[in-house]
Design a protein around this motif. Structure first.
Motif, PDB file in Angstrom:
ATOM      1  N   ILE A 150      -6.463  29.814  24.419  1.00 37.54           N
ATOM      2  CA  ILE A 150      -7.211  30.956  24.937  1.00 37.54           C
ATOM      3  C   ILE A 150      -7.803  30.696  26.324  1.00 37.54           C
ATOM      4  CG2 ILE A 150      -9.570  30.506  24.092  1.00 37.54           C
ATOM      5  CD1 ILE A 150      -9.356  33.455  22.903  1.00 37.54           C
ATOM      6  N   ALA A 205      -9.176  33.267  29.311  1.00 37.35           N
ATOM      7  CA  ALA A 205     -10.503  33.103  29.902  1.00 37.35           C
ATOM      8  C   ALA A 205     -10.430  33.003  31.420  1.00 37.35           C
ATOM      9  CB  ALA A 205     -11.183  31.865  29.326  1.00 37.35           C
ATOM     10  N   TYR A 262     -16.276  35.827  18.737  1.00 29.94           N
ATOM     11  CA  TYR A 262     -15.065  35.093  19.130  1.00 29.94           C
ATOM     12  C   TYR A 262     -15.423  33.722  19.715  1.00 29.94           C
ATOM     13  CZ  TYR A 262     -12.561  39.431  18.395  1.00 29.94           C
ATOM     14  OH  TYR A 262     -12.039  40.562  17.827  1.00 29.94           O
ATOM     15  N   LEU A 305     -12.959  31.983  22.445  1.00 30.35           N
ATOM     16  CA  LEU A 305     -13.007  32.576  23.773  1.00 30.35           C
ATOM     17  C   LEU A 305     -14.345  32.273  24.447  1.00 30.35           C
ATOM     18  CD1 LEU A 305     -11.862  34.321  26.026  1.00 30.35           C
ATOM     19  CD2 LEU A 305     -12.683  36.339  24.798  1.00 30.35           C
ATOM     20  N   LEU A 333     -12.468  40.551  23.066  1.00 27.45           N
ATOM     21  CA  LEU A 333     -11.056  40.760  22.733  1.00 27.45           C
ATOM     22  C   LEU A 333     -10.834  42.149  22.155  1.00 27.45           C
ATOM     23  CD1 LEU A 333     -10.076  37.331  21.132  1.00 27.45           C
ATOM     24  CD2 LEU A 333      -9.214  38.285  23.255  1.00 27.45           C
ATOM     25  N   ASN A 385      -4.678  39.844  28.171  1.00 23.66           N
ATOM     26  CA  ASN A 385      -4.317  38.927  27.093  1.00 23.66           C
ATOM     27  C   ASN A 385      -2.806  38.790  27.004  1.00 23.66           C
ATOM     28  OD1 ASN A 385      -4.493  37.257  24.888  1.00 23.66           O
ATOM     29  ND2 ASN A 385      -5.731  38.643  23.666  1.00 23.66           N
TER      30      ASN A 385
END
Length: 461
Positions: free
Chosen positions: A44, A48, A68, A71, A137, A145
């Motif tokens: 991830i 980021a 999350y 993240l 997200l 993403n």
């Protein structure tokens, strides 16, 4: 590490051959894409980094994220290298909120509500009221993403020699398969590849809306009620009763002639334990569905010879060898030269010779750096000779490793990567009395060709 080092590490993750697994299963070739070698140890980080860049590009200096944990941890790390603030909203008494990574000057932690949904909803409200960047997200960042993960396809194309036959990945909300299909489809459109790899999405047996629709051979997502399924540490991140990109994911499966492989918790534990006993790769069991899916398909006789890739979201090796550019490292050329001089010990050369080779390698050759637990542990300098046939095109000028780290195969890994990046069109020189190095070079496929002789006027410089 400085900003350039962090940026260089994001996404540029290693691909390693699972040679022991190949022998065990009788299948060749199997590659492992180790996303755990991102800075924070998670795939991830790719997202980021893009979220931070996107926020800055629209002049928003505060990012807000609802829950999350992965993240949030990644943003907490990467944001330290930019002039940006992060606000993280967690449910009240969340264990994640207590992590020391959030104890930074540019980070604010807010505890709100009882559930993940409560935290996400409140983060959205805060973002709207304060005109912050909403980084949660599934909100405004779906396209980012997808974009961040689609780059993996291009990396695999660059790293794997030949066409890729299959790619195995973990599936929760469906971002991975959609992004991979997007990336490989673009390579196909550009005539970079002749065929699309078969995409295997590996997930829980029950509780994922994409898999439940696939099992019914439906081309459309069939909504699921919020069924009462026992939440465990193995399925909690994969339970998905309603995904904003579920239809895209299902379409991608069919478009790439893909398959969803369901894995029970018993199979997950069994296959990941078996894999770990064969390959020295570190990853969490709950992120091992791609491995379990591959093992299951292989043992059921569903895979043939070819190039097969397994994506491990947090898979990593302690030793990571990377090709670097001059601005990727937080040291000057002179600092690198001095460090190499120290590591080379009695086999060193005058500093100006090492510097000349290093600068030439940055310009036309390759500079490889080995990181052991994210600390620099070795360097290889590969220069371009200017010839194509008369002598090998590349020459390994120097290979230097930190002497205090022993038994980790640093020199072997650097040498292996040097052979890889040069396509084996490489030579090297070695002192006649350096028996240890000679044995290593011979083991890696080098052979003695001729005796190098230097005119005494040169050797006396």
């Amino acid at each position: 590490m400085n900003k350039n080092t962090i940026i260089n590490m994001v996404g540029k993750t290693p691909l390693v051959r699972a040679e022991s697994l190949e022998k065990e299963l009788g299948i060749s070739k199997i590659y492992l894409k180790l996303e755990g070698n991102n800075p924070s140890g998670q795939r991830i980080d790719r997202l980021a980094y893009l979220l931070v860049k996107d926020a800055i590009s629209i002049n928003k200096r505060t990012l807000c994220v609802g829950t999350y944990g992965a993240l949030s941890k990644s943003l907490a790390l990467i944001s330290q290298y930019y002039d940006i603030k992060c606000v993280f909203v967690f449910p009240i008494n969340s264990k994640v909120a207590k992590n020391k990574i959030f104890h930074k000057d540019n980070i604010e932690v807010i505890e709100y509500g009882k559930t993940q949904f409560d935290a996400i909803s409140y983060s959205k409200k805060l973002s709207e009221e304060n005109k912050w960047y909403n980084a949660s997200l599934g909100m405004e960042n779906n396209i980012l993403n997808m974009t961040s993960l689609s780059f993996i396809a291009d990396e695999l194309h660059q790293q794997v020699k030949g066409e890729i036959d299959s790619v195995f990945s973990l599936m929760s909300y469906g971002f991975s398969v959609s992004a991979l299909n997007l990336g490989f489809r673009q390579l196909w459109i550009n005539d970079s590849i002749k065929k699309l790899p078969k995409l295997y999405s590996c997930t829980i047996n029950e509780g994922n809306v994409i898999y439940e629709s696939f099992k019914k051979n439906s081309e459309k997502i069939i909504s699921l009620p919020n069924e009462k399924i026992k939440v465990t540490k193995y399925n909690r991140h994969l339970l998905n009763f309603n995904s904003s990109i579920a239809q895209d994911a299902l379409d991608s499966i069919y478009d790439a002639n893909g398959k969803i492989t369901g894995i029970s918790e018993e199979e997950l534990v069994k296959y990941t334990n078996e894999f770990k006993s064969i390959e020295n790769i570190k990853f969490s069991t709950e992120n091992g569905y791609a491995v379990a899916g591959f093992m299951k398909e292989a043992k059921n006789g569903n895979l043939s010879e070819g190039n097969h890739v397994i994506l491990l979201d947090d898979g990593r090796v302690d030793l990571d060898v990377r090709r670097v550019q001059k601005n990727d490292v937080d040291m000057s050329v002179d600092e690198i030269v001095n460090l190499m001089n120290e590591w080379l010990m009695e086999y060193t050369d005058p500093l100006y010779e090492i510097k000349e080779a290093l600068q030439s390698a940055f310009d036309r050759g390759f500079v490889l750096m080995a990181y052991y637990n994210n600390q620099l542990a070795g360097t290889a300098v590969i220069v371009h000779t200017g010839f194509e046939n008369f002598i090998p095109t590349y020459h390994l000028g120097y290979i230097a490793t930190k002497r205090t780290i022993k038994g980790r195969g640093i020199a072997t890994q650097l040498l292996s990567e040097a052979i890889e990046v040069s396509n084996g069109n490489i030579s090297l020189h070695v002192e006649q009395n350096n028996n240890r190095a000679i044995k290593l070079y011979e083991k890696m496929g080098f052979k003695k060709s001729y005796l190098r002789m230097i005119h005494e006027s040169r050797s006396g410089i």
